[in-house]
Motif scaffolding. Structure first.
Motif, PDB file in Angstrom:
ATOM      1  N   ARG A 143      -1.723  16.788   4.163  1.00  0.00           N
ATOM      2  CA  ARG A 143      -2.947  17.083   3.422  1.00  0.00           C
ATOM      3  C   ARG A 143      -3.867  15.880   3.476  1.00  0.00           C
ATOM      4  O   ARG A 143      -3.465  14.783   3.871  1.00  0.00           O
ATOM      5  N   LYS A 144      -5.096  16.108   3.056  1.00  0.00           N
ATOM      6  CA  LYS A 144      -6.072  15.034   2.997  1.00  0.00           C
ATOM      7  C   LYS A 144      -5.783  14.146   1.802  1.00  0.00           C
ATOM      8  O   LYS A 144      -5.477  14.639   0.717  1.00  0.00           O
ATOM      9  N   PRO A 145      -5.844  12.810   1.955  1.00  0.00           N
ATOM     10  CA  PRO A 145      -5.608  11.937   0.802  1.00  0.00           C
ATOM     11  C   PRO A 145      -6.654  12.173  -0.277  1.00  0.00           C
ATOM     12  O   PRO A 145      -7.824  12.456   0.001  1.00  0.00           O
ATOM     13  N   THR A 146      -6.212  12.065  -1.525  1.00  0.00           N
ATOM     14  CA  THR A 146      -7.146  12.203  -2.633  1.00  0.00           C
ATOM     15  C   THR A 146      -7.942  10.921  -2.800  1.00  0.00           C
ATOM     16  O   THR A 146      -7.598   9.872  -2.245  1.00  0.00           O
ATOM     17  N   ALA A 147      -9.016  11.012  -3.590  1.00  0.00           N
ATOM     18  CA  ALA A 147      -9.838   9.827  -3.838  1.00  0.00           C
ATOM     19  C   ALA A 147      -9.026   8.743  -4.531  1.00  0.00           C
ATOM     20  O   ALA A 147      -9.189   7.546  -4.270  1.00  0.00           O
ATOM     21  N   GLU A 148      -8.122   9.163  -5.415  1.00  0.00           N
ATOM     22  CA  GLU A 148      -7.277   8.186  -6.117  1.00  0.00           C
ATOM     23  C   GLU A 148      -6.332   7.479  -5.148  1.00  0.00           C
ATOM     24  O   GLU A 148      -6.144   6.265  -5.222  1.00  0.00           O
ATOM     25  N   GLU A 149      -5.749   8.239  -4.207  1.00  0.00           N
ATOM     26  CA  GLU A 149      -4.849   7.629  -3.231  1.00  0.00           C
ATOM     27  C   GLU A 149      -5.598   6.663  -2.322  1.00  0.00           C
ATOM     28  O   GLU A 149      -5.101   5.579  -2.000  1.00  0.00           O
ATOM     29  N   LEU A 150      -6.809   7.043  -1.905  1.00  0.00           N
ATOM     30  CA  LEU A 150      -7.610   6.147  -1.072  1.00  0.00           C
ATOM     31  C   LEU A 150      -7.979   4.883  -1.837  1.00  0.00           C
ATOM     32  O   LEU A 150      -7.989   3.788  -1.258  1.00  0.00           O
ATOM     33  N   ALA A 151      -8.267   5.039  -3.137  1.00  0.00           N
ATOM     34  CA  ALA A 151      -8.593   3.855  -3.950  1.00  0.00           C
ATOM     35  C   ALA A 151      -7.386   2.938  -4.083  1.00  0.00           C
ATOM     36  O   ALA A 151      -7.522   1.706  -4.069  1.00  0.00           O
ATOM     37  N   ALA A 193       0.848  -1.190   0.000  1.00  0.00           N
ATOM     38  CA  ALA A 193       0.000   0.000   0.000  1.00  0.00           C
ATOM     39  C   ALA A 193       0.883   1.239   0.000  1.00  0.00           C
ATOM     40  O   ALA A 193       1.955   1.256   0.598  1.00  0.00           O
ATOM     41  N   PRO A 194       0.455   2.310  -0.684  1.00  0.00           N
ATOM     42  CA  PRO A 194       1.268   3.538  -0.684  1.00  0.00           C
ATOM     43  C   PRO A 194       1.296   4.168   0.697  1.00  0.00           C
ATOM     44  O   PRO A 194       0.336   4.088   1.455  1.00  0.00           O
ATOM     45  N   VAL A 195       2.427   4.810   1.019  1.00  0.00           N
ATOM     46  CA  VAL A 195       2.575   5.520   2.290  1.00  0.00           C
ATOM     47  C   VAL A 195       2.262   6.993   2.035  1.00  0.00           C
ATOM     48  O   VAL A 195       2.934   7.643   1.232  1.00  0.00           O
ATOM     49  N   LEU A 196       1.241   7.524   2.695  1.00  0.00           N
ATOM     50  CA  LEU A 196       0.794   8.886   2.455  1.00  0.00           C
ATOM     51  C   LEU A 196       1.436   9.840   3.455  1.00  0.00           C
ATOM     52  O   LEU A 196       1.796   9.463   4.557  1.00  0.00           O
ATOM     53  N   THR A 197       1.549  11.094   3.043  1.00  0.00           N
ATOM     54  CA  THR A 197       2.042  12.132   3.934  1.00  0.00           C
ATOM     55  C   THR A 197       0.898  12.609   4.820  1.00  0.00           C
ATOM     56  O   THR A 197      -0.267  12.272   4.591  1.00  0.00           O
ATOM     57  N   VAL A 198       1.245  13.407   5.826  1.00  0.00           N
ATOM     58  CA  VAL A 198       0.234  13.882   6.771  1.00  0.00           C
ATOM     59  C   VAL A 198      -0.047  15.369   6.591  1.00  0.00           C
ATOM     60  O   VAL A 198      -0.749  15.963   7.402  1.00  0.00           O
ATOM     61  N   ILE A 214      -4.987   2.584  -1.864  1.00  0.00           N
ATOM     62  CA  ILE A 214      -4.846   1.900  -0.582  1.00  0.00           C
ATOM     63  C   ILE A 214      -5.857   0.759  -0.492  1.00  0.00           C
ATOM     64  O   ILE A 214      -5.526  -0.356  -0.073  1.00  0.00           O
ATOM     65  N   GLU A 215      -7.087   1.050  -0.884  1.00  0.00           N
ATOM     66  CA  GLU A 215      -8.136   0.034  -0.807  1.00  0.00           C
ATOM     67  C   GLU A 215      -7.803  -1.164  -1.696  1.00  0.00           C
ATOM     68  O   GLU A 215      -8.030  -2.309  -1.316  1.00  0.00           O
ATOM     69  N   SER A 216      -7.239  -0.881  -2.886  1.00  0.00           N
ATOM     70  CA  SER A 216      -6.908  -1.983  -3.802  1.00  0.00           C
ATOM     71  C   SER A 216      -5.755  -2.828  -3.288  1.00  0.00           C
ATOM     72  O   SER A 216      -5.637  -4.000  -3.647  1.00  0.00           O
ATOM     73  N   ALA A 217      -4.892  -2.235  -2.450  1.00  0.00           N
ATOM     74  CA  ALA A 217      -3.746  -2.986  -1.918  1.00  0.00           C
ATOM     75  C   ALA A 217      -4.115  -3.811  -0.696  1.00  0.00           C
ATOM     76  O   ALA A 217      -3.385  -4.732  -0.328  1.00  0.00           O
ATOM     77  N   LEU A 218      -5.240  -3.496  -0.052  1.00  0.00           N
ATOM     78  CA  LEU A 218      -5.616  -4.235   1.149  1.00  0.00           C
ATOM     79  C   LEU A 218      -6.157  -5.611   0.784  1.00  0.00           C
ATOM     80  O   LEU A 218      -6.881  -5.761  -0.204  1.00  0.00           O
ATOM     81  N   PRO A 219      -5.843  -6.630   1.569  1.00  0.00           N
ATOM     82  CA  PRO A 219      -6.397  -7.957   1.308  1.00  0.00           C
ATOM     83  C   PRO A 219      -7.873  -8.028   1.700  1.00  0.00           C
ATOM     84  O   PRO A 219      -8.344  -7.250   2.530  1.00  0.00           O
ATOM     85  N   ARG A 220      -8.582  -8.954   1.090  1.00  0.00           N
ATOM     86  CA  ARG A 220      -9.959  -9.222   1.507  1.00  0.00           C
ATOM     87  C   ARG A 220      -9.909  -9.858   2.888  1.00  0.00           C
ATOM     88  O   ARG A 220      -9.064 -10.694   3.175  1.00  0.00           O
ATOM     89  N   GLN A 221     -10.839  -9.473   3.790  1.00  0.00           N
ATOM     90  CA  GLN A 221     -10.771  -9.906   5.185  1.00  0.00           C
ATOM     91  C   GLN A 221     -12.100 -10.522   5.616  1.00  0.00           C
ATOM     92  O   GLN A 221     -12.861  -9.910   6.374  1.00  0.00           O
ATOM     93  N   PRO A 222     -12.408 -11.718   5.139  1.00  0.00           N
ATOM     94  CA  PRO A 222     -13.660 -12.368   5.559  1.00  0.00           C
ATOM     95  C   PRO A 222     -13.578 -12.849   7.008  1.00  0.00           C
ATOM     96  O   PRO A 222     -12.499 -13.178   7.512  1.00  0.00           O
ATOM     97  N   PHE A 223     -14.725 -12.908   7.671  1.00  0.00           N
ATOM     98  CA  PHE A 223     -14.814 -13.376   9.053  1.00  0.00           C
ATOM     99  C   PHE A 223     -15.164 -14.868   9.039  1.00  0.00           C
ATOM    100  O   PHE A 223     -16.136 -15.270   8.400  1.00  0.00           O
ATOM    101  N   ARG A 224     -14.375 -15.679   9.747  1.00  0.00           N
ATOM    102  CA  ARG A 224     -14.545 -17.123   9.695  1.00  0.00           C
ATOM    103  C   ARG A 224     -14.698 -17.714  11.099  1.00  0.00           C
ATOM    104  O   ARG A 224     -14.365 -17.071  12.099  1.00  0.00           O
ATOM    105  N   VAL A 225     -15.180 -18.960  11.118  1.00  0.00           N
ATOM    106  CA  VAL A 225     -15.257 -19.743  12.341  1.00  0.00           C
ATOM    107  C   VAL A 225     -14.697 -21.116  12.025  1.00  0.00           C
ATOM    108  O   VAL A 225     -14.922 -21.663  10.941  1.00  0.00           O
ATOM    109  N   ALA A 226     -13.919 -21.675  12.957  1.00  0.00           N
ATOM    110  CA  ALA A 226     -13.301 -22.984  12.742  1.00  0.00           C
ATOM    111  C   ALA A 226     -13.297 -23.755  14.054  1.00  0.00           C
ATOM    112  O   ALA A 226     -13.267 -23.163  15.147  1.00  0.00           O
TER     113      ALA A 226
END
Length: 852
Positions: free
Chosen positions: A629-637, A622-627, A639-651
């Motif tokens: 200014r506010k992140p742009t919509a493109e930067e947030l997208a 994921a990109p490392v953003l500076t502090v 970050i979102e694309s770099a995050l893994p899917r996080q399903p909730f499971r039981v085992a």
């Protein structure tokens, strides 16, 4: 804000402490540490040398020079170099054999281009001063030969990177951070702004303020005969780079240096390009300005401008205009320093999406008393370093601003904190901030501009006397310093006292829980699932969400299994487990092994939690953003694309006896059926029907593995683990496990209560002979569909294989329960429904009635 420690020590006599200790003190004072960067500590054996002889080598694709360099030894060193920006007699830094440069780069003697090279002549980039450099670093001619370059140039330094909150604009300067460090360590502070100014002798360049709401102080000083070819000294360039700014030219570097040092943004104009009086005003409709970044901007009527007779020449406090910029031929310079409206600059910066170092400081509030000092400091540096002459006089346009005074009881900070502070402590802490404190509230009387507080909140100064005099409170009249425009009411002053006394001294009191909507439906489901499994005999555990490659190998997962695609941690707790888990099983199986090793052989465990499943096309990091200014919509997208899917499971995992043995009789060993039943328990809490189908899926036994479906959606697997997995993990024999994705168990709608019929039930038993490879689920599904709406339930009560059933077949005995909602069923109706069910089972699975 990046703060070189060597620069900080110029104004504070810090004790012999490390950079981390300084950072800890500043963090306690409210200046949050982002990072500590060490520079030059690894550099060694780099000395000053003089180039004696240069021999140009030919026959190569690029210029190569063989140099003899005097380094203070018995004989000159032979060094091969590819740079061409130096000549014989140049003083240069030389890395001798055995030297170490930034990044751990070691220098040795070797033969290259047919000549012996005993070291390296260094550039600024190779010494870690700059990211890139066009050639060799040239030192002054009077630099002593053989001197240690690191000590000579002050290359060893630590840089503190601090996160500055919007209310601490004063800390966007070495001056502000030094004041906090002096208070934190209890040592004297030498204010770089405490300079003696020359006596005023008339204006420097004509200027005026047309809009007092935009600017209340505007200062101009000028320098003549400035050498445009003069370069910024190395010490200044090093400090600017370490502080995060790029050196440009001497005039620009001086304004940036003073801004970093004092916190006052400055701007330099080419005097020859100015026309008429400078006026600070708001923009007129339709005005435009081409700024230094070569962008022509359409100005808003609320924008604050610096103008002359030709029109706008600068966006005040944000960016200068291209027409009046300092160029390579500028010899006469006008230095501008001002105090602009913080809200006006903030809106202007956001309106044009133009964030600069100057706007970041102005929008947080700068010291109103600095323009005269900062402009004179810049003039001194230009005269000293650029061979200029300071013109007499100073232009000082200002608007009277009434000082802010705040009246508070001396015990008010203690009441806010819940910790009593002595009156002397409150006064001492406020004076350390820079406030002028007068005991009593007489200073506020008749002013109307002071603020006060009582137990009921903020009140006027007249009410304050009346309310607090009755209580006998000890009042303090506090005048905040000019560099703290954020101190405007009693709560601000209370916060200053509390933070300097230490937040660690405050009691920890939990606030009452506010009334709200309660748990979400997902949270309720998770709690229901946990309770249901606990009631079924399982014990909940909480495992670390990390795993290693060995865990996946032990599960016998194939190379292309999606569970092997995992997110790697940048700083793992253990190199054996550097990945975020993609399945809950590794942690559960390790817990099972640990319990068995402690003598607990009959174990049933469960865990609920997130797993992390990266998408195949996701970015590696994921990109490392500076502090700043506010992140742009493109930067947030991104970050979102770099995050893994996080399903909730039981085992769950089971081993040993599931039903315990005792005086009441023999127990029952846990099996694959219990794992499937655990999944059904979870599904019942979710209000969905679970279907088990035979499957082959690692790490389960290929003949004792069930795929779990809700409709056509695969939600998990259950069954007995593969013997090779049992052996690799050191598990008890016949260990069973279940894992399903709780996120997929969504009920079709609100729960519906089943209709209850008052009429009697009619039962029919059937025994069907089927091939051994036919699953019970397939037979049951056919019976349910064939029996129709009258069927209430179907239950398998016997499975028989023996002499009375042919080889390769099994007899399945079912009880079918029929009931109608509006009548008592006849024998003919139940028999017809049973026959229809058997007929469909025969058609789909080849099942036939036993004995027929």
């Amino acid at each position: 804000m990046k703060v070189p420690l060597s620069w900080l020590r110029e104004y504070v006599d810090l004790p012999a402490v490390t950079a981390q200790e300084v950072a800890d003190k500043l963090t306690s004072a409210g200046l949050k540490l982002e990072a500590i960067t060490a520079h030059g500590h690894e550099i060694k054996n780099v000395v000053v040398g003089q180039v004696v002889v240069i021999e140009e080598l030919t026959g190569f694709k690029k210029p190569i020079r063989h140099c003899l360099v005097e380094v203070g030894e018995a004989a000159p060193r032979e060094i091969v170099c590819g740079a061409t920006n130096f000549s014989e007699g140049a003083i240069v830094p030389v890395a001798l054999p055995g030297a170490v440069l930034p990044g751990g780069f070691e220098i040795g003697a070797r033969k290259t281009y047919g000549r012996q090279s005993e070291g390296m002549i260094c550039s600024e980039a190779e010494l870690g001063i700059a990211e890139s450099s066009p050639g060799i670093l040239l030192l002054p001619q009077d630099t002593p030969i053989g001197a240690d370059v690191v000590e000579l140039l002050g290359l060893r330094d630590d840089v503190l990177e601090l996160e500055i909150t919007p209310d601490c604009g004063y800390a966007l300067s070495i001056r502000g951070v030094a004041r906090e460090a002096a208070t934190a360590f209890g040592v004297p502070f030498r204010d770089p702004a405490a300079a003696e100014l020359p006596a005023a002798s008339g204006p420097s360049y004509p200027a005026s303020i047309a809009d007092p709401t935009a600017c209340d102080r505007f200062v101009l000083r000028s320098v003549s005969g400035f050498d445009p070819a003069a370069e910024s000294p190395l010490w200044m360039r090093v400090r600017l780079i370490r502080a995060g700014m790029r050196p440009v030219s001497l005039a620009v570097d001086v304004t940036n240096y003073v801004m970093l040092e004092l916190g006052q943004p400055l701007h330099a104009f080419d005097r020859s390009r100015l026309s008429g009086e400078i006026v600070v005003r708001r923009a007129a409709p339709g005005e435009t300005l081409e700024t230094l970044d070569h962008v022509t901007r359409k100005l808003h009527v609320e924008d604050i401008l610096i103008t002359d007779d030709t029109g706008p020449i600068s966006m005040a406090g944000t960016m200068g205009g291209l027409h009046t910029e300092i160029s390579g031929s500028s010899t006469d310079v006008v230095i501008e320093a001002a105090h602009f409206s913080a809200t006006g600059i903030a809106r202007e910066s956001r309106r044009h999406d133009l964030v600069s170092e100057a706007s970041k400081r102005f929008e947080r509030g700068v010291d109103r008393e600095l323009p005269l000092v900062a402009s004179w400091r810049a003039v001194q540096l230009l005269v000293e370093l650029g061979s200029g002459t300071a013109d007499p006089g100073v232009t000082h346009a200002e608007v009277d601003v009434a000082p802010v005074r705040v009246v508070i009881p001396s015990d008010y900070p203690g009441r806010v904190a819940g910790v009593p502070y002595e009156r002397e402590t409150v006064i001492r802490r406020l004076e350390q901030v820079g406030c002028a404190v007068v005991e009593g509230a007489d200073a506020a009387s008749g002013d109307g501009g002071a603020h006060g507080v009582a137990a009921t909140g903020v009140v006027s100064s007249g009410d304050l006397h009346e309310k607090l005099a009755v209580r006998g409170d000890d009042l303090l009249t506090v005048t905040p310093p000019s560099w703290r425009p954020d101190l405007t009411d009693p709560n601000d002053l209370a916060e200053e006292v509390i933070r300097l006394e230490g937040y660690e001294g405050l009691p920890s009191v939990l606030p009452p829980a506010p009334a709200g909507a309660g748990l979400t439906e997902e949270q309720r489901l998770r709690r229901r699932v946990g309770r249901a499994l606990a009631y079924a005999g399982y014990v909940e555990v909480l495992c670390y969400p990390f795993m290693g490659v060995r865990d996946l190998d032990d599960l016998q997962l194939p190379a292309d299994d999606p569970r092997r695609r995992a997110t790697r941690l940048v700083n793992p707790l253990s190199e054996d487990e550097p990945y975020m888990r993609t399945t809950l099983l590794p942690g559960l199986l390790k817990t099972l092994v640990r319990n068995v090793g402690r003598g607990f052989g009959d174990v049933a465990l469960f865990e609920t939690g997130l797993v992390y499943r990266p998408e195949p096309d996701a970015p590696a990091a994921a990109p490392v953003l500076t502090v700043d200014r506010k992140p742009t919509a493109e930067e947030l997208a991104r970050i979102e694309s770099a995050l893994p899917r996080q399903p909730f499971r039981v085992a769950t995992v089971l081993a040993g006896e599931f039903d315990r043995s005792g005086w009441w009789g023999a127990g029952r060993q846990a099996s694959w059926a219990d794992a499937i039943e655990a999944a059904r328990t979870v599904a019942r809490e979710a209000g969905v029907e679970l279907e088990a189908r035979a499957d082959r899926h690692e790490p389960w036994h290929p003949g004792r593995c069930a795929a779990l479906y809700v409709g056509d959606v695969l939600v998990g697997h259950a069954g007995e683990l593969h013997p090779r997995v049992v052996e690799a993990c050191g598990l008890p024999p016949r260990t069973a496990a279940m894992e399903l994705e709780l996120s997929l168990l969504t009920p079709p709608g609100p729960a519906q209560a089943p209709a209850v019929s008052a009429y009697p039930v009619a039962t029919q038993d059937v025994a069907l002979v089927v091939r051994s490879e036919v699953t019970v689920a397939e037979v049951e599904a056919a019976l349910r569909e064939g029996a129709g709406e009258l069927l209430e339930s179907v239950r398998l009560f016997d499975v028989y294989t023996g002499e009375q059933v042919e080889e390769g077949h099994a007899s399945l005995a079912y009880t079918l329960r029929f009931r109608a909602p509006d009548r008592t069923l006849t024998v003919e109706e139940t028999t017809a429904a049973r026959d229809a069910a058997v007929a469909l089972a025969h058609e789909r699975t080849g099942a036939r009635l036993r004995g027929v």
